[in-house]
Design an enzyme around this catalytic site. Structure first.
Site, PDB file in Angstrom:
ATOM      1  N   CYS A 130       0.795  -1.220   0.000  1.00 18.15           N
ATOM      2  CA  CYS A 130       0.000   0.000   0.000  1.00 18.15           C
ATOM      3  C   CYS A 130       0.834   1.281   0.000  1.00 18.15           C
ATOM      4  O   CYS A 130       2.028   1.292   0.256  1.00 18.15           O
ATOM      5  CB  CYS A 130      -0.971   0.034   1.180  1.00 18.15           C
ATOM      6  SG  CYS A 130      -1.930  -1.486   1.365  1.00 18.15           S
ATOM      7  N   ARG A 178      -4.344   0.536  -2.145  1.00 21.02           N
ATOM      8  CA  ARG A 178      -4.176  -0.758  -1.504  1.00 21.02           C
ATOM      9  C   ARG A 178      -3.564  -1.813  -2.409  1.00 21.02           C
ATOM     10  O   ARG A 178      -3.961  -1.972  -3.562  1.00 21.02           O
ATOM     11  CB  ARG A 178      -5.526  -1.279  -0.998  1.00 21.02           C
ATOM     12  CG  ARG A 178      -5.385  -2.549  -0.152  1.00 21.02           C
ATOM     13  CD  ARG A 178      -6.701  -3.063   0.331  1.00 21.02           C
ATOM     14  NE  ARG A 178      -6.510  -4.219   1.215  1.00 21.02           N
ATOM     15  CZ  ARG A 178      -7.349  -5.214   1.357  1.00 21.02           C
ATOM     16  NH1 ARG A 178      -8.490  -5.212   0.686  1.00 21.02           N
ATOM     17  NH2 ARG A 178      -7.080  -6.219   2.166  1.00 21.02           N
ATOM     18  N   LEU A 179      -2.572  -2.513  -1.852  1.00 24.70           N
ATOM     19  CA  LEU A 179      -2.105  -3.784  -2.395  1.00 24.70           C
ATOM     20  C   LEU A 179      -2.634  -4.848  -1.445  1.00 24.70           C
ATOM     21  O   LEU A 179      -2.180  -4.963  -0.308  1.00 24.70           O
ATOM     22  CB  LEU A 179      -0.579  -3.826  -2.455  1.00 24.70           C
ATOM     23  CG  LEU A 179       0.039  -5.142  -2.921  1.00 24.70           C
ATOM     24  CD1 LEU A 179      -0.344  -5.435  -4.371  1.00 24.70           C
ATOM     25  CD2 LEU A 179       1.559  -5.111  -2.782  1.00 24.70           C
ATOM     26  N   ALA A 180      -3.622  -5.597  -1.870  1.00 27.22           N
ATOM     27  CA  ALA A 180      -4.318  -6.535  -0.989  1.00 27.22           C
ATOM     28  C   ALA A 180      -3.484  -7.788  -0.783  1.00 27.22           C
ATOM     29  O   ALA A 180      -3.163  -8.494  -1.734  1.00 27.22           O
ATOM     30  CB  ALA A 180      -5.672  -6.898  -1.586  1.00 27.22           C
ATOM     31  N   SER A 213      13.113 -11.237   1.202  1.00 29.99           N
ATOM     32  CA  SER A 213      14.440 -10.799   0.763  1.00 29.99           C
ATOM     33  C   SER A 213      15.450 -10.929   1.895  1.00 29.99           C
ATOM     34  O   SER A 213      15.119 -10.727   3.067  1.00 29.99           O
ATOM     35  CB  SER A 213      14.375  -9.339   0.293  1.00 29.99           C
ATOM     36  OG  SER A 213      15.664  -8.777   0.183  1.00 29.99           O
ATOM     37  N   GLY A 214      16.707 -11.191   1.534  1.00 27.22           N
ATOM     38  CA  GLY A 214      17.781 -11.270   2.518  1.00 27.22           C
ATOM     39  C   GLY A 214      18.397  -9.933   2.856  1.00 27.22           C
ATOM     40  O   GLY A 214      19.421  -9.898   3.552  1.00 27.22           O
ATOM     41  N   LEU A 251      13.515 -14.135  -2.883  1.00 24.38           N
ATOM     42  CA  LEU A 251      14.537 -13.625  -3.788  1.00 24.38           C
ATOM     43  C   LEU A 251      15.822 -14.375  -3.483  1.00 24.38           C
ATOM     44  O   LEU A 251      16.326 -14.315  -2.357  1.00 24.38           O
ATOM     45  CB  LEU A 251      14.738 -12.122  -3.579  1.00 24.38           C
ATOM     46  CG  LEU A 251      13.473 -11.259  -3.620  1.00 24.38           C
ATOM     47  CD1 LEU A 251      13.828  -9.800  -3.353  1.00 24.38           C
ATOM     48  CD2 LEU A 251      12.779 -11.398  -4.968  1.00 24.38           C
TER      49      LEU A 251
END
Length: 600
Positions: A2, A50-52, A370-371, A257
């Site tokens: 979001c 929004r990214l749901a 992600s690292g 990733l």
């Protein structure tokens, strides 16, 4: 993940300013491609894109309960525990979302609630009863949040572009702002544009009729470490198992990733174990004509590809390589997208390749682990182990790509940048918490670790946030869990290097789940293309900029240094020494041309 944006004005009826508030919100469209919401009251407007990811149907924002209205970006990984506590204390929930847990946490605990959250987040909460806005940001600065006081209130947004979209804010940059950009100093709270600030990680900002006030709710502190090496290794593993399990919660497709380094390989293996029958998906980046033709360079001894495939086979994950070509890395479209995502100069192919990788991943996954930050937490960079870099009266990474790149600038500007960076370094040292009886060696290594955890890591987290959000991909960073950061920060350097290598604690904690090749591999940074075609493309662009008498950057460049850079034989350049200055100069030129800030 979001994006949020908004406006508070105590002298203006913002219910009549919906068009402007909506324009600010829509600058966040890439961060939130799934939905849009706007709430307005007499003196406040809160927008959300929004990214749901969790509770697709129920987690719609802005969300209101009683006098409080919330817009929120990020994830709260302990929301199940908080929800159980709140339910036991009389709260009745309407959704399954972590957003409602954050909102009701405010209703239960007031402005101190942020310290109870475990996660990555930025939020803005308007309390209509108190007529106050509360802005807050996670401890490590994973999620961004900017604000600009206006005299009658404040403008805010996940990225500077939201504030720049309001006609009451003018894009101006003073000398200090330029130096902040050029040196990558990442001074806490600095917003580059005059009058704009970042909410400092681990802080909240309260806006009221009396003005703004800043409060710190978290900081790194010095504590005695009593665990021996075996106990420390065990505890790191226990923390990692818990962190990874928490961060796998998602109602949408998730992946990792994978670079073939220790950090990303460990997360991939632990995630695969936690998922049980369902093997984790993983993605890696590579470059056309790179695998099989890799040549060791200034920082990278080995290519990622063979190690990536060792891990994929060992873990049996569902793996894909994303192979990028020069035309993609140097394409004007990619570079413009990267610049507009950052609102600041980019980092050359380090940015464009990450953006292009994320764009491919987003076709199949919405969340990625992600690292990032393991090197800062565990001491992985080479300069941690270089006596000269450790003893230098400067940020220890200044000899690497993040500290270089100003060679093509005007000599006077270079000198000012050097002085600015030294001043910020000495300023940072005054913050470091120490134990009274620590040896000089332990004191210095605590300083080095603190500088990485409060300066360098925030620069890299910003990069990852902007490149991932440019395609609507949520990237989670398990190594930034504050419990792990606090524990390892207070672990003696002798523990962190108990086997004589970098990241000893992490290697010891995860060696049982990794192939031997990765356990033995030395640190290798995020890859950069070695293809001479890319180098030719960036040189051609610099030549065009240098020949353009109308280019705003010309007044900031050293013509002799530019000519020398363009005259070097192609293919003989060092990526760090020779190509990075070209990329940095181009990025600065693009930013000045695109944003046209008033310079004062």
């Amino acid at each position: 993940m979001c994006g949020i944006a908004g406006w508070v004005d105590y002298e203006r009826d913002l219910t009549k300013e919906r068009a402007t508030a909506l324009a600010m919100t829509r600058t966040m469209a890439r961060r939130g491609p799934d939905d849009e919401g706007l709430w307005t009251g007499p003196h406040a407007a809160l927008g959300h894109r929004r990214l749901a990811v969790i509770d697709i149907e129920g987690g719609v924002q802005p969300m209101t309960e009683g006098p409080a209205t919330l817009v929120y970006s990020g994830e709260t990984y302990n929301f199940h525990e908080l929800r159980r506590y709140l339910e036991a204390h009389g709260h009745r929930f309407r959704t399954r979302s972590d957003t409602e847990v954050v909102l009701r946490s405010y209703l239960e605990w007031g402005g101190d609630f942020a310290g109870r959250l475990n996660g990555m987040y930025a939020f803005a909460l308007w309390d209509a009863g108190r007529e106050e806005l509360l802005l807050g940001r996670d401890r490590m600065g994973i999620k961004p949040l900017f604000y600009a006081p206006t005299g009658n209130g404040v403008l805010f947004g996940s990225e500077p572009k939201a504030i720049l979209a309001n006609p009451h804010f003018t894009a101006r940059v003073g000398e200090e702002g330029l130096l902040e950009v050029l040196t990558n100093a990442k001074t806490p709270g600095h917003g580059v544009f005059t009058g704009m600030h970042e909410v400092i990680p681990g802080h909240t900002v309260t806006v009221s009729r009396e003005g703004t006030s800043d409060r710190r709710y978290w900081a790194l502190t010095a504590r005695e470490h009593t665990d021996d090496v075996p106990a420390t290794v065990r505890h790191v593993r226990e923390l990692l198992d818990d962190i990874v399990e928490r961060q796998l919660i998602s109602d949408v497709p998730l992946c990792t990733l994978l670079s073939g380094g220790l950090d990303s390989s460990a997360l991939t293996a632990l995630a695969d174990r936690a998922l049980g029958r369902d093997h984790v998906r993983s993605f890696a980046v590579d470059f056309v004509d790179e695998t099989g033709g890799f040549v060791p360079d200034d920082l990278r001894e080995t290519a990622d590809g063979p190690y990536v495939h060792d891990v994929a086979e060992h873990v049996a994950c569902d793996h894909s390589d994303v192979v990028l070509g020069n035309d993609q890395l140097a394409s004007p479209e990619a570079m413009r997208t990267v610049l507009r995502a950052r609102d600041l100069p980019a980092m050359g192919d380090m940015d464009s390749s990450l953006y292009l990788l994320f764009a491919e991943i987003r076709k199949q996954s919405t969340v990625a682990l992600s690292g990032e930050s393991a090197d800062e937490v565990f001491g992985g960079y080479r300069w941690f182990h270089d006596p000269g870099a450790v003893a230098a009266d400067a940020f220890p990474w200044t000899s690497a790509a993040l500290g270089q790149g100003l060679d093509l600038l005007d000599p006077d500007l270079r000198a000012k940048a050097g002085a600015y960076q030294r001043d910020r370094y000495h300023e940072a040292l005054t913050e470091v918490p120490h134990l009274p009886d620590a040896s000089p060696r332990e004191r210095r290594m605590r300083e080095i670790c603190y500088l990485h955890l409060t300066r360098m890591v925030r620069l890299l987290l910003d990069r990852k946030d902007r490149m991932s959000m440019a395609v609507g991909l949520e990237v989670r960073v398990p190594f930034c869990d504050h419990r792990l950061v606090e524990y390892v920060f207070n672990t003696p350097w002798s523990h962190k290097t108990y086997d004589g290598r970098e990241k000893s604690l992490l290697r010891g904690a995860v060696a049982d789940v990794l192939p031997d090749s990765v356990v033995r591999r030395r640190k290798s940074p995020y890859p950069a293309t070695q293809n001479p075609g890319y180098e030719q493309a960036v040189r051609d662009r610099l030549r065009a900029v240098a020949a353009d008498s109308s280019a705003p950057v010309r007044d900031f460049l050293d013509p002799d240094a530019v000519r020398a850079a363009l005259d070097r034989p192609l293919g003989k350049a060092s990526i760090q020494r020779d190509r990075v200055p070209i990329e940095r100069a181009l990025a600065f030129a693009d930013w000045l041309d695109e944003y046209r800030p008033a310079l004062a």
